[in-house]
Motif scaffolding. Structure first.
Motif, PDB file in Angstrom:
ATOM      1  N   GLN A 169       0.825  -1.202   0.000  1.00  0.00           N
ATOM      2  CA  GLN A 169       0.000   0.000   0.000  1.00  0.00           C
ATOM      3  C   GLN A 169       0.857   1.249   0.000  1.00  0.00           C
ATOM      4  OE1 GLN A 169      -3.220  -0.401   2.737  1.00  0.00           O
ATOM      5  NE2 GLN A 169      -3.995  -2.107   1.536  1.00  0.00           N
ATOM      6  N   GLY A 170       0.350   2.299  -0.665  1.00  0.00           N
ATOM      7  CA  GLY A 170       1.177   3.464  -0.937  1.00  0.00           C
ATOM      8  C   GLY A 170       1.106   4.562   0.094  1.00  0.00           C
ATOM      9  N   ASN A 171       0.098   4.523   0.967  1.00  0.00           N
ATOM     10  CA  ASN A 171      -0.060   5.617   1.910  1.00  0.00           C
ATOM     11  C   ASN A 171       0.915   5.468   3.080  1.00  0.00           C
ATOM     12  OD1 ASN A 171      -1.257   7.004   4.295  1.00  0.00           O
ATOM     13  ND2 ASN A 171      -2.677   7.674   2.716  1.00  0.00           N
ATOM     14  N   ASN A 183       4.581  15.430   3.995  1.00  0.00           N
ATOM     15  CA  ASN A 183       3.347  16.049   3.548  1.00  0.00           C
ATOM     16  C   ASN A 183       3.519  17.556   3.371  1.00  0.00           C
ATOM     17  OD1 ASN A 183       0.489  15.806   2.985  1.00  0.00           O
ATOM     18  ND2 ASN A 183       0.216  17.016   4.840  1.00  0.00           N
ATOM     19  N   GLY A 188       3.067  17.878  -0.258  1.00  0.00           N
ATOM     20  CA  GLY A 188       1.614  18.026  -0.294  1.00  0.00           C
ATOM     21  C   GLY A 188       0.881  16.711  -0.424  1.00  0.00           C
ATOM     22  N   SER A 189       1.562  15.605  -0.131  1.00  0.00           N
ATOM     23  CA  SER A 189       0.915  14.301  -0.244  1.00  0.00           C
ATOM     24  C   SER A 189       1.687  13.279   0.594  1.00  0.00           C
ATOM     25  CB  SER A 189       0.889  13.851  -1.699  1.00  0.00           C
ATOM     26  OG  SER A 189       0.533  12.493  -1.772  1.00  0.00           O
ATOM     27  N   VAL A 190       0.974  12.251   1.066  1.00  0.00           N
ATOM     28  CA  VAL A 190       1.676  11.154   1.728  1.00  0.00           C
ATOM     29  C   VAL A 190       1.536   9.871   0.915  1.00  0.00           C
ATOM     30  CG1 VAL A 190       1.722  11.948   4.108  1.00  0.00           C
ATOM     31  CG2 VAL A 190      -0.328  10.854   3.229  1.00  0.00           C
ATOM     32  N   GLU A 191       1.099  10.016  -0.352  1.00  0.00           N
ATOM     33  CA  GLU A 191       1.002   8.835  -1.217  1.00  0.00           C
ATOM     34  C   GLU A 191       2.337   8.630  -1.926  1.00  0.00           C
ATOM     35  OE1 GLU A 191      -1.528   6.819  -1.482  1.00  0.00           O
ATOM     36  OE2 GLU A 191      -2.898   7.970  -0.239  1.00  0.00           O
ATOM     37  N   GLU A 192       2.823   7.398  -1.834  1.00  0.00           N
ATOM     38  CA  GLU A 192       4.128   7.074  -2.407  1.00  0.00           C
ATOM     39  C   GLU A 192       4.197   7.418  -3.900  1.00  0.00           C
ATOM     40  OE1 GLU A 192       6.548   3.347  -0.783  1.00  0.00           O
ATOM     41  OE2 GLU A 192       5.203   2.937  -2.454  1.00  0.00           O
ATOM     42  N   ASP A 193       3.101   7.099  -4.653  1.00  0.00           N
ATOM     43  CA  ASP A 193       3.104   7.297  -6.105  1.00  0.00           C
ATOM     44  C   ASP A 193       3.212   8.781  -6.450  1.00  0.00           C
ATOM     45  OD1 ASP A 193       2.769   4.643  -6.117  1.00  0.00           O
ATOM     46  OD2 ASP A 193       0.633   4.654  -6.601  1.00  0.00           O
ATOM     47  N   ASP A 194       2.446   9.632  -5.731  1.00  0.00           N
ATOM     48  CA  ASP A 194       2.490  11.077  -5.983  1.00  0.00           C
ATOM     49  C   ASP A 194       3.899  11.610  -5.740  1.00  0.00           C
ATOM     50  OD1 ASP A 194      -0.144  10.723  -6.341  1.00  0.00           O
ATOM     51  OD2 ASP A 194      -0.801  11.769  -4.517  1.00  0.00           O
ATOM     52  N   GLU A 216       6.143  10.648  -8.557  1.00  0.00           N
ATOM     53  CA  GLU A 216       5.872  11.449  -9.745  1.00  0.00           C
ATOM     54  C   GLU A 216       6.512  12.824  -9.633  1.00  0.00           C
ATOM     55  OE1 GLU A 216       1.685  11.846 -10.728  1.00  0.00           O
ATOM     56  OE2 GLU A 216       1.600   9.669 -10.988  1.00  0.00           O
TER      57      GLU A 216
END
Lengths: 319, 120
Positions: free
Chosen positions: B21-23, B94, B98-104, B107
């Motif tokens: 999972q990415g989060n 974060n 601005g994100s805690v998603e691995e994919d973002d 990118e």
């Protein structure tokens, strides 16, 4: 039954993508684990898990969610490869466990080496009824000192990453969860009892379940509740943040200082037999002192971490 | 014996969250599960049939093994301290991305690399 509940909670927590629900489920999971430890007669461990896992962890994770996002993004990846890896690893572990000793077997190798000595000798040698305390504070004093230092270092790391800032409730009288009369009155009464209980756990740890680790966490909880109900500024007037760092260092100083004192009295580092007129009395005094050191450090570090999280503003609120 | 199987199951559940999972916050929760499964394994090993809690009581002869209890007790408190370090890293990430998603995050990093390359 309990084991099934645990497994189900874990599975549901994995599948939900509302992180608030996941954190709450993780709280339930920790609480079930504490009940399981109680069933296995590990009273001290159960106590710690209930105070730390179900209490403080949940608060910290909720603070993190406030600062990040509540919902997880939809999954874009294929779960087959991870499942395969997990399956193979799990099968290997199960295979390794097939010739483990039977559950509860008194002849298992774990119970042969050091445990008989601790169980049979510690009540007379250390003179403390709670064997967990005597192993933790006396026989294993070096390791416990190391663990306290790890906690201290973790506190430092959080401070370096986040720092203690003033959050959005930094004005006197501004509250995190609104002004509720019932909460104010109940919490005001409750805090006194929480602190009293923490002190009981701290100083009664030699005889019953408890000790510095649990007491420090419970004592910190009292301040966390005060912070939530009466506002950040008021709480920081009661316990100024710059004191917490000093307190954390003081706890370790007290612990290591007890060890050095016993060295000056002609014994090994952390051999408390030197501290009293007879060895057992010395052990009592030494355990009391180092447990106090542990309690102070744990309290200060947990509260520091809480302040570091509560003082952060959400990224979208920063002007 | 079920305790051992449960420990393996929970450990694999936590492991799955960490790798699949990415989060980042969820990954930390997965690590927490992994950690708890180790506690369960150790404490289960300390259990002695018919044994009581390791506090000296009159009339009790058999006690559970206190050594795993001591190890796990300190591990729990150290665990929460290290979890806090992990969570504060997530909070800082974060702030920066601005994100805690691995994919973002990946990118954004890739885009940054491209910009730097074209600038050179």
């Amino acid at each position: 039954m309990l084991l099934t509940c645990l497994a189900i909670t874990a599975l549901v927590a994995i599948r939900r993508n509302d992180l608030f629900a996941v954190v709450m489920l993780f709280g339930i999971y920790s609480f079930l684990t504490a009940v399981l430890f109680m069933n296995l007669h590990a009273v001290d461990v159960a106590f710690t898990e209930a105070a730390v896992g179900a209490g403080i962890s949940t608060v910290l994770m909720l603070s993190t969610l406030r600062l990040t996002k509540r919902y997880e993004a939809a999954r874009r990846r294929n779960p087959i490869l991870p499942l395969l890896v997990v399956g193979v690893t799990g099968a290997a572990l199960v295979y390794g466990m097939l010739d483990a000793p039977r559950f509860g077997d008194p002849m298992a190798p774990v119970h042969q080496h050091m445990a008989p000595r601790f169980v049979q000798e510690s009540p007379t040698e250390v003179g403390v009824p709670n064997m967990v305390t005597s192993v933790l504070a006396s026989y294993r004093g070096y390791d416990t000192l190391g663990e306290v230092m790890v906690i201290f270092t973790a506190g430092l790391a959080v401070l370096l990453l986040l720092g203690i800032r003033e959050g959005q409730n930094h004005r006197l009288g501004r509250l995190a969860i609104g002004d509720t009369l019932v909460l104010r009155v109940v919490v005001k009464v409750l805090i006194a009892f929480i602190m009293l209980y923490a002190l009981y756990v701290q100083f009664h740890g030699d005889f019953g379940a408890g000790g510095g680790f649990q007491a420090g966490v419970i004592f910190a909880t009292a301040f966390v509740i005060y912070d939530l109900i009466f506002g950040e500024a008021d709480a920081r007037r009661v316990m100024p943040t710059h004191w917490l760092g000093r307190l954390a260092a003081m706890g370790i100083f007290l612990y290591a200082g007890t060890g050095v004192a016993s060295m000056f009295l002609g014994h090994a580092f952390l051999d408390y037999s030197a501290l009293g007129h007879d060895p057992v009395h010395g052990q009592h005094l030494g355990i009391l002192l180092i447990e106090l050191g542990v309690g102070i450090t744990v309290f200060a570090v947990i509260l520091t971490i809480f302040h570091a999280f509560s003082g952060m503003r959400r990224p979208d609120q920063v002007s | 014996m079920y305790n051992y199987w449960l420990a393996v199951f929970l450990m694999m559940a936590g492991f799955y969250v960490v790798i699949a999972q990415g989060n980042l916050v969820k990954k930390i929760i997965g690590l927490g599960m992994f950690q708890t499964s180790v506690f369960i394994l150790y404490v289960s090993m300390g259990k002695v049939e018919g044994g009581s809690a390791p506090i000296v009581t009159e009339g009790v002869e058999v006690y559970s093994n206190p050594v795993p209890h001591v190890l796990m007790l300190t591990a729990i408190v150290v665990g929460v301290a290290t979890t806090a370090v992990g969570l504060s890293l997530a909070v800082r990430i974060n702030e920066a991305y601005g994100s805690v998603e691995e994919d973002d995050i990946q990118e954004l990093d890739d885009e940054l690399d491209k910009i730097q390359e074209s600038g050179l």
